[in-house]
Scaffold this motif. Sequence first.
Motif, PDB file in Angstrom:
ATOM      1  N   LEU A 107       0.851  -1.113  -0.145  1.00 31.48           N
ATOM      2  CA  LEU A 107       0.066  -0.016   0.153  1.00 31.48           C
ATOM      3  C   LEU A 107       0.836   1.251   0.038  1.00 31.48           C
ATOM      4  CD1 LEU A 107      -2.881  -0.972   2.659  1.00 31.48           C
ATOM      5  CD2 LEU A 107      -3.211  -0.621   0.057  1.00 31.48           C
ATOM      6  N   ALA A 108       1.878   1.264   0.968  1.00 31.90           N
ATOM      7  CA  ALA A 108       2.781   2.363   0.869  1.00 31.90           C
ATOM      8  C   ALA A 108       3.473   2.671  -0.466  1.00 31.90           C
ATOM      9  CB  ALA A 108       3.673   2.113   2.020  1.00 31.90           C
ATOM     10  N   GLU A 109       4.014   1.653  -1.078  1.00 33.04           N
ATOM     11  CA  GLU A 109       4.482   1.696  -2.211  1.00 33.04           C
ATOM     12  C   GLU A 109       3.736   1.998  -3.485  1.00 33.04           C
ATOM     13  OE1 GLU A 109       5.750  -2.396  -2.441  1.00 33.04           O
ATOM     14  OE2 GLU A 109       7.907  -1.893  -1.301  1.00 33.04           O
ATOM     15  N   ALA A 110       2.497   1.946  -3.323  1.00 29.65           N
ATOM     16  CA  ALA A 110       1.466   2.257  -4.213  1.00 29.65           C
ATOM     17  C   ALA A 110       0.790   3.821  -4.151  1.00 29.65           C
ATOM     18  CB  ALA A 110       0.307   1.096  -4.360  1.00 29.65           C
ATOM     19  N   GLY A 111       1.424   4.412  -3.052  1.00 27.86           N
ATOM     20  CA  GLY A 111       0.695   5.664  -2.791  1.00 27.86           C
ATOM     21  C   GLY A 111      -0.245   5.756  -1.751  1.00 27.86           C
ATOM     22  N   LYS A 112      -0.617   4.663  -1.374  1.00 28.11           N
ATOM     23  CA  LYS A 112      -1.809   4.628  -0.447  1.00 28.11           C
ATOM     24  C   LYS A 112      -1.353   4.361   0.862  1.00 28.11           C
ATOM     25  CE  LYS A 112      -4.327   2.195  -4.123  1.00 28.11           C
ATOM     26  NZ  LYS A 112      -5.081   0.835  -4.562  1.00 28.11           N
ATOM     27  N   ALA A 114      -1.625   6.376   3.380  1.00 30.72           N
ATOM     28  CA  ALA A 114      -2.704   7.195   4.103  1.00 30.72           C
ATOM     29  C   ALA A 114      -3.701   6.194   4.786  1.00 30.72           C
ATOM     30  CB  ALA A 114      -3.299   8.525   3.683  1.00 30.72           C
ATOM     31  N   GLN A 115      -3.816   5.157   4.089  1.00 32.66           N
ATOM     32  CA  GLN A 115      -4.889   4.122   4.470  1.00 32.66           C
ATOM     33  C   GLN A 115      -4.087   3.116   5.769  1.00 32.66           C
ATOM     34  OE1 GLN A 115      -6.041   1.537   1.247  1.00 32.66           O
ATOM     35  NE2 GLN A 115      -6.493   3.282  -0.316  1.00 32.66           N
ATOM     36  N   VAL A 116      -2.921   3.099   5.749  1.00 31.91           N
ATOM     37  CA  VAL A 116      -2.204   1.926   6.840  1.00 31.91           C
ATOM     38  C   VAL A 116      -2.570   2.314   8.046  1.00 31.91           C
ATOM     39  CG1 VAL A 116      -0.176   1.203   7.692  1.00 31.91           C
ATOM     40  CG2 VAL A 116      -0.505   1.668   5.166  1.00 31.91           C
ATOM     41  N   ALA A 117      -2.478   3.509   8.684  1.00 37.09           N
ATOM     42  CA  ALA A 117      -2.588   3.690  10.233  1.00 37.09           C
ATOM     43  C   ALA A 117      -4.211   3.897  10.646  1.00 37.09           C
ATOM     44  CB  ALA A 117      -1.976   5.173  10.496  1.00 37.09           C
TER      45      ALA A 117
END
Length: 231
Positions: A107-112, A114-117
């Motif tokens: 997700l982080a590598e795909a620019g997402k 902000a969804q993780v936390a």
Amino acid sequence: MDPLVFVPGLLCTEALFTPQIAALAADGALVSVADHRSDDTVAAIATRLLAEAPPRFALAGLSMGGYVAMEVMRRAPERVSRLMLLDTTARPDLPEQTENRRRQMSLAEAGKFAQVAPALYPLIVHESRLEDAALRNIVLQMAEATGPEAFIRQQQSILTRPDSRPDLPSFSCPTTVVVGAGDRLTPPDRAREMSELIPGARLETVVGAGHLPTLEAPDAVTALMRDWLIS
């Protein structure tokens, strides 16, 4: 009182220990927070910590910070005067945990990023704090300050960490193991396991807290730290 080095957890900053830093500094403690964002192995983080820390110090790590603290104990036990392991585990990841980490990294590598936390928040706090807007804001701010690149480095370091259980019986400094009673990520049985393997370790359970007791029950954790530092 010994100088104290804190090591935060994944996606956390020094804000994880803000209540304790303020209280212990007022007591006269020299407090610093290790850099756990610049390297991609636990070994490298521990090396950086040891290069920057006082010659001898008390060491407290939460979650990922605990993994780093255990690596420090493998490398330079003579420099650690006392140890506190909070809401962490000596075990390596299970396959499903590894899969979850890789999914979050993707997700982080795909620019997402902000969804993780927001997705992690319900898992890391006590069930009674799910609607705590102030606590949620602190968690999200720490994640934002960490950023995707450092998050990926942190996850890489966690994925490659060793099993620390064989090393725990060699830890000889005064040790306190702390866990939130409602911690679902590194539950109380993991804390009990560590406390039973470390000679003379104390086990402390924080009622009403999940994976982040320093923020969820700050007064209780500060009291435990004060006792630990002078015991």
